[in-house]
Design an enzyme around this catalytic site. Structure first.
Site, PDB file in Angstrom:
ATOM      1  N   ASN A  62       0.890  -1.161   0.000  1.00 60.49           N
ATOM      2  CA  ASN A  62       0.000   0.000   0.000  1.00 60.49           C
ATOM      3  C   ASN A  62       0.924   1.206   0.000  1.00 60.49           C
ATOM      4  OD1 ASN A  62      -1.721   2.081   0.391  1.00 60.49           O
ATOM      5  ND2 ASN A  62      -2.469   1.428   2.397  1.00 60.49           N
ATOM      6  N   VAL A  63       1.006   1.900  -1.122  1.00 64.84           N
ATOM      7  CA  VAL A  63       1.980   2.996  -1.219  1.00 64.84           C
ATOM      8  C   VAL A  63       1.691   4.127  -0.226  1.00 64.84           C
ATOM      9  CG1 VAL A  63       2.605   2.528  -3.635  1.00 64.84           C
ATOM     10  CG2 VAL A  63       0.763   4.169  -3.133  1.00 64.84           C
ATOM     11  N   ASN A  89       3.836   4.598 -10.314  1.00 65.79           N
ATOM     12  CA  ASN A  89       2.696   4.498 -11.226  1.00 65.79           C
ATOM     13  C   ASN A  89       1.355   4.304 -10.514  1.00 65.79           C
ATOM     14  OD1 ASN A  89       1.483   3.579 -14.043  1.00 65.79           O
ATOM     15  ND2 ASN A  89       1.035   1.940 -12.602  1.00 65.79           N
ATOM     16  N   TYR A 154      -7.818  14.777  -7.525  1.00 62.85           N
ATOM     17  CA  TYR A 154      -6.886  14.090  -8.430  1.00 62.85           C
ATOM     18  C   TYR A 154      -5.974  15.099  -9.138  1.00 62.85           C
ATOM     19  CZ  TYR A 154      -5.472  10.861 -12.214  1.00 62.85           C
ATOM     20  OH  TYR A 154      -4.762  10.087 -13.103  1.00 62.85           O
ATOM     21  N   ALA A 156      -5.151  18.045  -8.134  1.00 62.72           N
ATOM     22  CA  ALA A 156      -4.212  18.600  -7.135  1.00 62.72           C
ATOM     23  C   ALA A 156      -3.063  17.624  -6.921  1.00 62.72           C
ATOM     24  CB  ALA A 156      -4.945  18.855  -5.815  1.00 62.72           C
TER      25      ALA A 156
HETATM   26  N1  CAA Z   1     -15.410  17.412 -19.180  1.00 67.24           N
HETATM   27  C1  CAA Z   1     -16.474  18.156 -19.504  1.00 67.24           C
HETATM   28  N2  CAA Z   1     -17.649  18.081 -18.883  1.00 67.24           N
HETATM   29  C2  CAA Z   1     -17.787  17.203 -17.889  1.00 67.24           C
HETATM   30  C3  CAA Z   1     -16.724  16.374 -17.479  1.00 67.24           C
HETATM   31  C4  CAA Z   1     -15.497  16.500 -18.178  1.00 67.24           C
HETATM   32  N3  CAA Z   1     -14.440  15.779 -17.864  1.00 67.24           N
HETATM   33  N4  CAA Z   1     -17.153  15.621 -16.463  1.00 67.24           N
HETATM   34  C5  CAA Z   1     -18.424  15.942 -16.235  1.00 67.24           C
HETATM   35  N5  CAA Z   1     -18.815  16.904 -17.102  1.00 67.24           N
HETATM   36  C6  CAA Z   1     -20.109  17.524 -17.176  1.00 67.24           C
HETATM   37  C7  CAA Z   1     -21.208  16.501 -17.454  1.00 67.24           C
HETATM   38  O1  CAA Z   1     -21.271  16.209 -18.846  1.00 67.24           O
HETATM   39  C8  CAA Z   1     -22.420  17.205 -16.942  1.00 67.24           C
HETATM   40  O2  CAA Z   1     -22.837  18.147 -17.889  1.00 67.24           O
HETATM   41  P1  CAA Z   1     -24.400  18.288 -18.263  1.00 67.24           P
HETATM   42  O3  CAA Z   1     -25.022  18.729 -16.968  1.00 67.24           O
HETATM   43  O4  CAA Z   1     -24.390  19.304 -19.339  1.00 67.24           O
HETATM   44  O5  CAA Z   1     -24.838  16.918 -18.699  1.00 67.24           O
HETATM   45  C9  CAA Z   1     -21.906  17.978 -15.718  1.00 67.24           C
HETATM   46  O6  CAA Z   1     -20.483  18.060 -15.908  1.00 67.24           O
HETATM   47  C10 CAA Z   1     -22.216  17.287 -14.406  1.00 67.24           C
HETATM   48  O7  CAA Z   1     -21.836  15.923 -14.518  1.00 67.24           O
HETATM   49  P2  CAA Z   1     -22.741  14.739 -13.944  1.00 67.24           P
HETATM   50  O8  CAA Z   1     -24.192  14.927 -14.334  1.00 67.24           O
HETATM   51  O9  CAA Z   1     -22.107  13.465 -14.364  1.00 67.24           O
HETATM   52  O10 CAA Z   1     -22.616  15.006 -12.370  1.00 67.24           O
HETATM   53  P3  CAA Z   1     -22.428  13.950 -11.210  1.00 67.24           P
HETATM   54  O11 CAA Z   1     -22.352  14.700  -9.931  1.00 67.24           O
HETATM   55  O12 CAA Z   1     -23.394  12.822 -11.331  1.00 67.24           O
HETATM   56  O13 CAA Z   1     -20.989  13.292 -11.510  1.00 67.24           O
HETATM   57  C11 CAA Z   1     -18.663  13.301 -11.932  1.00 67.24           C
HETATM   58  C12 CAA Z   1     -19.866  14.122 -11.514  1.00 67.24           C
HETATM   59  C13 CAA Z   1     -18.404  12.200 -10.888  1.00 67.24           C
HETATM   60  C14 CAA Z   1     -17.482  14.269 -11.938  1.00 67.24           C
HETATM   61  C15 CAA Z   1     -18.909  12.621 -13.294  1.00 67.24           C
HETATM   62  O14 CAA Z   1     -19.369  13.574 -14.208  1.00 67.24           O
HETATM   63  C16 CAA Z   1     -17.618  12.064 -13.848  1.00 67.24           C
HETATM   64  O15 CAA Z   1     -17.199  10.974 -13.470  1.00 67.24           O
HETATM   65  N6  CAA Z   1     -17.008  12.821 -14.797  1.00 67.24           N
HETATM   66  C17 CAA Z   1     -15.739  12.393 -15.387  1.00 67.24           C
HETATM   67  C18 CAA Z   1     -14.602  13.001 -14.660  1.00 67.24           C
HETATM   68  C19 CAA Z   1     -13.362  12.624 -15.400  1.00 67.24           C
HETATM   69  O16 CAA Z   1     -13.127  13.076 -16.508  1.00 67.24           O
HETATM   70  N7  CAA Z   1     -12.536  11.760 -14.793  1.00 67.24           N
HETATM   71  C20 CAA Z   1     -11.369  11.252 -15.411  1.00 67.24           C
HETATM   72  C21 CAA Z   1     -11.102   9.870 -14.861  1.00 67.24           C
HETATM   73  S1  CAA Z   1      -9.808   9.043 -15.736  1.00 67.24           S
HETATM   74  C22 CAA Z   1      -8.456   9.739 -15.083  1.00 67.24           C
HETATM   75  O17 CAA Z   1      -8.472  10.442 -14.122  1.00 67.24           O
HETATM   76  C23 CAA Z   1      -7.165   9.467 -15.760  1.00 67.24           C
HETATM   77  C24 CAA Z   1      -6.483  10.712 -16.058  1.00 67.24           C
HETATM   78  O18 CAA Z   1      -5.463  10.996 -15.442  1.00 67.24           O
HETATM   79  C25 CAA Z   1      -6.959  11.536 -17.156  1.00 67.24           C
HETATM   80  P1  NAI Z   2      -5.569   1.205 -12.967  1.00 65.28           P
HETATM   81  O1  NAI Z   2      -6.685   1.512 -12.035  1.00 65.28           O
HETATM   82  O2  NAI Z   2      -5.826   0.350 -14.158  1.00 65.28           O
HETATM   83  O3  NAI Z   2      -4.355   0.549 -12.159  1.00 65.28           O
HETATM   84  C1  NAI Z   2      -3.876   1.145 -10.993  1.00 65.28           C
HETATM   85  C2  NAI Z   2      -3.215   0.094 -10.132  1.00 65.28           C
HETATM   86  O4  NAI Z   2      -2.741   0.740  -8.939  1.00 65.28           O
HETATM   87  C3  NAI Z   2      -4.154  -1.023  -9.701  1.00 65.28           C
HETATM   88  O5  NAI Z   2      -3.554  -2.278  -9.952  1.00 65.28           O
HETATM   89  C4  NAI Z   2      -4.337  -0.775  -8.215  1.00 65.28           C
HETATM   90  O6  NAI Z   2      -4.534  -1.969  -7.464  1.00 65.28           O
HETATM   91  C5  NAI Z   2      -3.030  -0.109  -7.848  1.00 65.28           C
HETATM   92  N1  NAI Z   2      -3.151   0.679  -6.623  1.00 65.28           N
HETATM   93  C6  NAI Z   2      -4.142   1.520  -6.274  1.00 65.28           C
HETATM   94  N2  NAI Z   2      -3.926   2.004  -5.053  1.00 65.28           N
HETATM   95  C7  NAI Z   2      -2.772   1.481  -4.613  1.00 65.28           C
HETATM   96  C8  NAI Z   2      -2.037   1.602  -3.423  1.00 65.28           C
HETATM   97  N3  NAI Z   2      -2.464   2.375  -2.403  1.00 65.28           N
HETATM   98  N4  NAI Z   2      -0.880   0.920  -3.311  1.00 65.28           N
HETATM   99  C9  NAI Z   2      -0.451   0.113  -4.304  1.00 65.28           C
HETATM  100  N5  NAI Z   2      -1.119  -0.056  -5.454  1.00 65.28           N
HETATM  101  C10 NAI Z   2      -2.267   0.624  -5.604  1.00 65.28           C
HETATM  102  O7  NAI Z   2      -4.996   2.624 -13.389  1.00 65.28           O
HETATM  103  P2  NAI Z   2      -4.125   3.059 -14.637  1.00 65.28           P
HETATM  104  O8  NAI Z   2      -5.003   3.723 -15.585  1.00 65.28           O
HETATM  105  O9  NAI Z   2      -3.266   1.967 -15.078  1.00 65.28           O
HETATM  106  O10 NAI Z   2      -3.242   4.207 -13.955  1.00 65.28           O
HETATM  107  C11 NAI Z   2      -1.866   4.095 -13.674  1.00 65.28           C
HETATM  108  C12 NAI Z   2      -1.343   5.480 -13.360  1.00 65.28           C
HETATM  109  O11 NAI Z   2      -1.509   6.316 -14.485  1.00 65.28           O
HETATM  110  C13 NAI Z   2      -2.072   6.175 -12.207  1.00 65.28           C
HETATM  111  O12 NAI Z   2      -1.141   6.930 -11.447  1.00 65.28           O
HETATM  112  C14 NAI Z   2      -3.016   7.108 -12.913  1.00 65.28           C
HETATM  113  O13 NAI Z   2      -3.373   8.183 -12.109  1.00 65.28           O
HETATM  114  C15 NAI Z   2      -2.166   7.505 -14.100  1.00 65.28           C
HETATM  115  N6  NAI Z   2      -2.903   8.011 -15.223  1.00 65.28           N
HETATM  116  C16 NAI Z   2      -3.843   7.238 -15.838  1.00 65.28           C
HETATM  117  C17 NAI Z   2      -4.523   7.720 -16.917  1.00 65.28           C
HETATM  118  C18 NAI Z   2      -5.570   6.956 -17.627  1.00 65.28           C
HETATM  119  O14 NAI Z   2      -6.267   7.570 -18.453  1.00 65.28           O
HETATM  120  N7  NAI Z   2      -5.763   5.675 -17.389  1.00 65.28           N
HETATM  121  C19 NAI Z   2      -4.243   9.087 -17.433  1.00 65.28           C
HETATM  122  C20 NAI Z   2      -3.238   9.787 -16.708  1.00 65.28           C
HETATM  123  C21 NAI Z   2      -2.592   9.260 -15.651  1.00 65.28           C
END
Ligand code: CAA
Ligand code: NAI
Length: 246
Positions: A62-63, A89, A154, A156
């Site tokens: 657990n990192v 990672n 995230y 931040a």
């Molecule tokens: N870009 C633009 N618009 C977005 C958005 C995004 N990334 N995420 C949400 N919105 C918009 C939605 O489309 C929605 O717009 P409308 O009201 O016009 O439909 C509005 O924001 C509110 O969203 P929800 O109705 O979904 O609100 P909620 O409270 O149910 O959920 C949320 C909020 C949990 C943030 C959900 O919208 C969500 O999961 N969004 C995606 C967030 C995201 O992009 N996460 C990336 C994860 S992958 C990752 O993190 C890897 C990485 O490093 C890039």
């Molecule tokens: P993933 O969810 O597929 O894999 C993440 C792995 O980290 C899992 O195996 C999980 O068990 C492990 N993990 C989680 N918490 C842990 C902890 N406390 N200690 C040890 N291991 C732990 O995620 P993914 O997509 O492979 O992401 C890898 C890295 O890349 C992450 O740092 C993520 O934030 C970053 N990243 C991912 C993007 C994407 O779009 N998938 C985009 C930009 C960055």
């Protein structure tokens, strides 16, 4: 082979990008420490690496827990004698709009994505200083560079990773240790699978290369930063995002 006889700890190597990096590094001759909270996944990756003729061990870590991290490094050194490469990672999301974000969701992401990187890096540094060489690779994100809706915690943490990268590049560069970050765009892993389909569809229209990233796109960037080819690259943030934002 670009990593022959090097030992690499890859956190979060049980799944997604980390797993692909483990496969890539093993192919290039590295001893791989597949470190993950998900013990079963780490074990399965090690079985696959060994079947292909690689050297690897699985370590449950657990990192966000310093003692667990210190154990991980001790296990790596006991198995392979040293640590040459660390890939910070492991990462998690707990997405919510600002007005709904709970203190627990805030803290969980900071603990793993930011504090975890501090613990892991601090734990490998003595070995690398002793060797006069080492490669620390950090995983930021497009969200840490440009921000993202629903990712206060995230983004931040991932912006913090960039700050740590630059501080450590300055602090450790003189001791033969390179510290660099990769900032991936949206990559097809379990992490992105949780994003609502409507958000992904909107996103895709903003990526000039017209597709999400694949884990191999990021593993290849890690490989460059882990190899001797990048010895003069230090404090860099390599954007691997299809040009999603420029
Ligand atoms: N870009 C633009 N618009 C977005 C958005 C995004 N990334 N995420 C949400 N919105 C918009 C939605 O489309 C929605 O717009 P409308 O009201 O016009 O439909 C509005 O924001 C509110 O969203 P929800 O109705 O979904 O609100 P909620 O409270 O149910 O959920 C949320 C909020 C949990 C943030 C959900 O919208 C969500 O999961 N969004 C995606 C967030 C995201 O992009 N996460 C990336 C994860 S992958 C990752 O993190 C890897 C990485 O490093 C890039
Ligand atoms: P993933 O969810 O597929 O894999 C993440 C792995 O980290 C899992 O195996 C999980 O068990 C492990 N993990 C989680 N918490 C842990 C902890 N406390 N200690 C040890 N291991 C732990 O995620 P993914 O997509 O492979 O992401 C890898 C890295 O890349 C992450 O740092 C993520 O934030 C970053 N990243 C991912 C993007 C994407 O779009 N998938 C985009 C930009 C960055």
């Amino acid at each position: 082979m670009r990593l022959k006889e090097k030992t690499a700890i890859i956190t979060g190597a049980g799944n997604g990008i980390g797993k692909e990096a483990a496969l890539t590094f093993s192919r290039e001759g590295a001893n791989v420490v597949v470190a993950d909270f998900d013990e079963a996944a780490a074990g399965a990756v090690v079985a696959e690496l060994k079947e292909k003729g690689g050297n690897a061990i699985a370590v449950k870590v657990n990192v966000a827990d310093q003692e667990s991290v210190n154990n991980m490094v001790a296990e790596a050194v006991s198995a392979f004698g040293t640590v040459d490469i660390l890939i910070n990672n492991a990462g998690v999301t707990a997405d919510a709009m600002l007005h709904k974000l709970s203190p627990q969701e805030w803290q969980k992401v900071i603990d793993v994505n930011l504090t975890g990187v501090f613990y892991c890096t601090q734990a490998v540094i003595p070995k690398m200083v002793e060797q006069g060489k080492g490669k620390i690779i950090m995983t930021s994100s497009v969200s840490g560079i440009y921000g993202n809706v629903g990712q206060t915690n995230y983004s931040a943490s991932k912006a913090g990773v960039v700050g740590m990268t630059k501080s450590w590049a300055k602090e450790l560069g003189g001791q033969g240790i390179n510290v660099n970050a990769v900032a991936p765009g949206f990559v097809e892993t379990g992490m992105v699978a949780k994003v609502p389909e409507k958000v992904i569809e909107k996103l895709k229209t903003t990526i000039p290369v017209n597709r999400l990233g694949k884990p191999a796109d990021i593993a290849n960037a890690y490989l460059f930063l882990a190899s001797d080819e990048s010895d003069y690259v230090n404090g860099a943030v390599l954007h691997v995002d299809g040009g999603i934002m420029m």
